[in-house]
Motif scaffolding. Structure first.
Motif, PDB file in Angstrom:
ATOM      1  N   HIS A 293     -52.484  75.276  -4.330  1.00 49.24           N
ATOM      2  CA  HIS A 293     -52.920  74.268  -3.362  1.00 49.24           C
ATOM      3  C   HIS A 293     -54.434  74.153  -3.232  1.00 49.24           C
ATOM      4  O   HIS A 293     -54.977  73.059  -3.150  1.00 49.24           O
TER       5      HIS A 293
ATOM      6  N   ILE B 138     -48.818  75.116 -10.467  1.00 48.99           N
ATOM      7  CA  ILE B 138     -48.100  74.772  -9.251  1.00 48.99           C
ATOM      8  C   ILE B 138     -46.789  75.560  -9.247  1.00 48.99           C
ATOM      9  O   ILE B 138     -46.081  75.608 -10.265  1.00 48.99           O
TER      10      ILE B 138
ATOM     11  N   HIS C  56     -43.842  75.209  -8.363  1.00 48.26           N
ATOM     12  CA  HIS C  56     -42.584  74.605  -8.814  1.00 48.26           C
ATOM     13  C   HIS C  56     -42.620  74.166 -10.275  1.00 48.26           C
ATOM     14  O   HIS C  56     -41.617  73.701 -10.808  1.00 48.26           O
TER      15      HIS C  56
ATOM     16  N   ASP D  68     -42.619  76.525   0.869  1.00 44.77           N
ATOM     17  CA  ASP D  68     -43.087  75.221   0.411  1.00 44.77           C
ATOM     18  C   ASP D  68     -41.883  74.299   0.332  1.00 44.77           C
ATOM     19  O   ASP D  68     -40.882  74.639  -0.288  1.00 44.77           O
TER      20      ASP D  68
ATOM     21  N   HIS E  41     -41.175  71.688  -1.271  1.00 47.84           N
ATOM     22  CA  HIS E  41     -40.727  71.157  -2.560  1.00 47.84           C
ATOM     23  C   HIS E  41     -40.033  72.186  -3.444  1.00 47.84           C
ATOM     24  O   HIS E  41     -39.820  71.955  -4.631  1.00 47.84           O
TER      25      HIS E  41
ATOM     26  N   SER F  42     -49.121  66.718  -9.915  1.00 48.66           N
ATOM     27  CA  SER F  42     -48.292  67.272  -8.835  1.00 48.66           C
ATOM     28  C   SER F  42     -46.991  67.882  -9.360  1.00 48.66           C
ATOM     29  O   SER F  42     -46.642  67.713 -10.527  1.00 48.66           O
ATOM     30  N   CYS F  43     -46.273  68.541  -8.451  1.00 45.81           N
ATOM     31  CA  CYS F  43     -45.013  69.176  -8.841  1.00 45.81           C
ATOM     32  C   CYS F  43     -43.914  68.151  -9.053  1.00 45.81           C
ATOM     33  O   CYS F  43     -42.845  68.489  -9.552  1.00 45.81           O
TER      34      CYS F  43
ATOM     35  N   CYS G  37     -52.630  71.638  -7.505  1.00 46.74           N
ATOM     36  CA  CYS G  37     -51.998  70.563  -6.727  1.00 46.74           C
ATOM     37  C   CYS G  37     -52.920  69.354  -6.617  1.00 46.74           C
ATOM     38  O   CYS G  37     -52.468  68.234  -6.394  1.00 46.74           O
TER      39      CYS G  37
ATOM     40  N   CYS H 241     -52.648  65.780  -4.582  1.00 46.48           N
ATOM     41  CA  CYS H 241     -51.377  65.621  -3.880  1.00 46.48           C
ATOM     42  C   CYS H 241     -51.553  65.898  -2.394  1.00 46.48           C
ATOM     43  O   CYS H 241     -50.899  65.303  -1.564  1.00 46.48           O
ATOM     44  N   LEU H 242     -52.441  66.831  -2.084  1.00 50.18           N
ATOM     45  CA  LEU H 242     -52.721  67.098  -0.672  1.00 50.18           C
ATOM     46  C   LEU H 242     -54.170  67.493  -0.546  1.00 50.18           C
ATOM     47  O   LEU H 242     -54.848  67.722  -1.534  1.00 50.18           O
TER      48      LEU H 242
ATOM     49  N   ASN I  86     -45.677  62.982  -4.169  1.00 52.24           N
ATOM     50  CA  ASN I  86     -44.437  62.780  -3.435  1.00 52.24           C
ATOM     51  C   ASN I  86     -44.588  62.379  -1.977  1.00 52.24           C
ATOM     52  O   ASN I  86     -43.599  62.150  -1.296  1.00 52.24           O
TER      53      ASN I  86
ATOM     54  N   ARG J 231     -52.566  62.240   4.068  1.00 57.01           N
ATOM     55  CA  ARG J 231     -52.066  63.249   3.147  1.00 57.01           C
ATOM     56  C   ARG J 231     -53.071  63.578   2.027  1.00 57.01           C
ATOM     57  O   ARG J 231     -53.205  64.697   1.594  1.00 57.01           O
TER      58      ARG J 231
HETATM   59  S1  SF4 Z   1     -46.085  68.801  -3.138  1.00 62.06           S
HETATM   60 FE1  SF4 Z   1     -48.164  68.707  -3.828  1.00 62.06          FE
HETATM   61  S2  SF4 Z   1     -49.172  70.282  -2.632  1.00 62.06           S
HETATM   62 FE2  SF4 Z   1     -46.986  70.698  -2.511  1.00 62.06          FE
HETATM   63  S3  SF4 Z   1     -46.577  72.125  -4.203  1.00 62.06           S
HETATM   64 FE3  SF4 Z   1     -46.228  70.048  -4.963  1.00 62.06          FE
HETATM   65  S4  SF4 Z   1     -48.164  69.487  -5.916  1.00 62.06           S
HETATM   66 FE4  SF4 Z   1     -48.581  71.195  -4.569  1.00 62.06          FE
END
Ligand code: SF4
Lengths: 473, 201
Positions: free
Chosen positions: A63, A107, A109, A128, A130, A345-346, A406, A409-410, A428, A434
């Motif tokens: 992150h 990441i 995931h 998390d 996700h 991103s994931c 990440c 994504c955030l 996502n 965000r």
């Molecule tokens: S949603 Fe975004 S911040 Fe959360 S684990 Fe996936 S890539 Fe990282």
């Protein structure tokens, strides 16, 4: 009467029923990262507890890690401290840590599946939301809070209520240019952002059966955006082939035995479900969000909703979202100017995502006013992309090719929107703020749709921009 | 036992309107860079409460009439999105001790329960009436009675629902499940042995 996968995996991992009526569930795989887990080690230390099964927990950083330079110490002191606490805590407790430049960082995931840590029939959790991604392999995979991270570290178990199971069958064949991301955005749009509360989603049907593992991960990833705590796909030949030969998967005879075991977890043909939804693949178009929740989505062919055509609460929700996005009702979404394009991103930061984009952007250029970045989901993805020379394709088209994390994504690393910039994003969440600016605007879409938007400088239909006529899964 | 039983609580309310209020809004991501939760209270709903230059947007949480409110009231699907426990931690450290809404996202709900913050579900019409009462008179006391599954405010009784297992946990002081989980150590090891789960290579 048969059982579905959720019931089988649940039954297999129940330790006992607790006095509250909840169940104590054994967790097969626990993944941790620097944002939600360092505090859990502090809680353990306060109670003088040890990690019960250190060899079933794995750590990575994703992150807060910058994607331009990951040279330590990081410029952000707090970020540096969080990595340091994670690194020290994992060492003290005998947990394996995939540090930056270890070759395995990424990441969380993306890392679990690519190493083969994620396997069918497991219960998986991570601090998390996700974590639902891992369900693509036929697992119960749950996002948890920090106190629960503490519970899993201390006991390798969680206190849980069982979920109901809704089977979502996507049947038929996707049209050219329609991707896994469009499938899940469509599902969330239909069932709502809280339609899945209390449910695990089982994704099934011919469209899901025909998907690759990476596509199934994209679908399962966003289960939580539909309110479902977890989503899964039954394991099949595609799953086993993906896992064969992976670093943490047993080889030889042991692999064959594992496959036999994994097959047993798949839902029985006569399994019962609490609910079932059937979706016709033909109804799915390239889908984009227009508002501030992932459910506020329309097909690229449609016009924005018209607040004047609805009443009450619904009307307020639409008006507020349109105002925030600075969009006008009843207008096409196509043609909305963008400032930033983000692929990563994931949800969509795996090799196949970059391959799909590279194959269409070759020889094209990102619009001059667009800041475009492509961020691999892990060091392994980065390595594969470089081996194939695809990063060059991105760079020549005008994308920056970054280091794994990440990213945008955030808003926990330097990659952020500025002011009210509009971002075409393969991530996502399009929640207010965000992507790092309290007034930033996010439009979620598939990686090829982001590529089309980047090239046109505005939201565009990838099917037109890239002449999709053939079969695109 | 890990805490004290929570059967009843009371306090003044504050209504933060909005469906699908996500945890990014409850606590913006930039406040997640922390290794303890101690300092999170002031950052609650930060971007909704303050402009980028730090000046106040006169959010209801900063309305002096609601100063010291302890019960947060909101709409549908409260706490959706990220699993960050920073969200309930910020709520708790801000001084709020319960949330009443039409519905809650699951992970948020679970996180709150563990911290001893009841997430109380009330049907739309009644919840709306409660919000209006509190808006008109912020000095009203709200009593949340988990034992009898009701909320009392201005001599009116509102029905609430709380998941059975969660209600049990509050009444029995087992909402922080860690001690209960640890007590099952032998049973845990037996499951691990049965599944061949000693370590992952
Ligand atoms: S949603 Fe975004 S911040 Fe959360 S684990 Fe996936 S890539 Fe990282």
């Amino acid at each position: 009467m048969g059982k579905n996968l959720y019931q089988k995996v649940w039954d297999n991992h129940v330790v006992q029923q607790l006095d509250t009526g909840q169940y104590q569930l054994f967790i097969a795989l626990h993944l941790i990262h620097e944002v939600t887990s360092p505090q859990a080690f502090g809680m353990l230390e306060d109670k003088k507890l040890k990690v019960a099964y250190p060899k079933r927990t794995f750590a990575t950083v994703d992150h807060i890690i910058p994607t331009d330079s990951q040279v330590r110490p990081l410029a952000d002191d707090m970020a540096e401290k969080m990595i340091q606490v994670l690194s020290d805590s994992t060492r003290a407790h005998g947990i394996e840590f995939f540090a930056p430049a270890s070759g395995a960082q990424g990441i969380v995931h993306v890392v679990g599946p690519e190493l083969g840590l994620t396997q069918p029939g497991m219960t998986i959790c991570c601090g998390d939301s996700h974590t639902s991604t891992h369900g693509a392999f036929g697992c119960i995979s749950l996002g948890i809070g920090t106190s629960q991270v503490r519970d899993v570290l201390a006991s390798q178990t969680l206190a849980m209520d069982p979920l109901k199971v809704r089977r979502i069958r996507v049947e038929g064949q996707l049209q050219p240019g329609v991707t896994a991301k469009d499938v899940i955005l469509h599902i969330i749009h239909i069932l709502g952002v809280n339609g899945g509360v209390g449910f695990a989603y089982e994704y099934a049907g011919s469209v899901i059966d025909n998907m690759s593992m990476e596509e199934r991960m994209t679908v399962c990833n966003m289960s939580i955006e539909g309110g479902a705590r977890c989503g899964y796909v039954n394991p099949d030949a595609t799953t086993y082939e993906y896992l064969r030969g992976r670093e943490r998967v047993p080889g030889g005879d042991q692999f064959d035995q594992a496959v036999e075991r994994w097959q047993g977890y798949a839902s029985d043909f006569d399994a019962q479900y609490d609910d079932e939804v059937v979706i016709d693949a033909n109804d799915i178009r390239p889908t984009v969000t227009w508002g501030v929740t992932p459910g506020q989505a329309i097909s690229i062919e449609e016009n924005l909703p018209d607040p004047d055509k609805v009443d009450g609460l619904e009307r307020n929700l639409i008006t507020d979202a349109l105002d925030y996005m600075q969009l006008t009702g009843n207008q096409p979404i196509k043609g909305t100017k963008i400032d930033v394009a983000f692929i990563g991103s994931c949800t969509n930061g795996r090799l196949s995502d970059f391959q799909a984009v590279a194959s269409v952007i070759k020889g094209r250029k990102v619009a001059l006013h667009v800041r475009a970045i492509a961020v691999p989901g892990s060091e392994k993805v980065d390595k594969e992309v470089r081996k194939l020379g695809l990063h060059k394709v991105f760079e020549e088209a005008g994308f920056e090719w970054r280091l794994p994390g990440c990213s945008m994504c955030l808003a926990m690393n330097p990659d952020k929107l500025i002011g009210d910039e509009v971002c075409a994003s393969s991530s996502n969440r399009n929640f207010i703020g965000r992507q790092g600016s309290p007034t930033g605007r996010t439009i979620l879409m598939s990686p090829v749709m982001v590529a089309a938007a980047a090239i046109e400088g505005q939201v565009a239909d990838a099917r037109e921009v890239f002449n999709f006529t053939g079969e695109v899964a | 036992m890990s805490g004290t039983p929570i059967e009843k609580m009371s306090g003044r309310g504050v209504y933060v309107a909005g469906n699908d209020i996500d945890t990014d809004r409850i606590i913006p991501a930039r406040y997640l860079t922390c290794v303890t939760f101690d300092e999170l209270g002031p950052a609650l709903f930060y971007d909704v409460r303050f402009n980028e230059d730090g000046s106040s947007k006169d959010h209801i949480l900063d309305d002096p009439r609601h100063a010291g409110a302890e019960i947060l009231i909101s709409d549908d699907n409260f706490g959706c999105g990220s699993s960050r426990e920073h969200a309930p931690q910020a709520i708790l450290r801000f001084g709020l001790k319960a949330v009443i809404a039409d519905s809650f996202a699951e992970i948020f709900h679970g996180n709150c329960t563990t911290l001893g913050v009841p997430c109380v579900v009330m049907a739309f019409e009644e919840r709306k009436e409660l919000a209006e009462l509190v808006g008109a008179d912020p000095t009203l006391d709200i009593i949340i009675d988990l034992e009898h599954l009701q909320v009392i405010c201005a001599n009116k009784v509102f029905k609430i629902s709380v998941k059975d297992s969660v209600r049990e946990a509050f009444l029995n002081a087992t909402y922080d499940p860690l001690d209960t989980l640890l007590a099952g150590r032998d049973a845990i090891d037996a499951v691990a042995a049965r599944l061949g789960y000693s370590a992952i290579p």
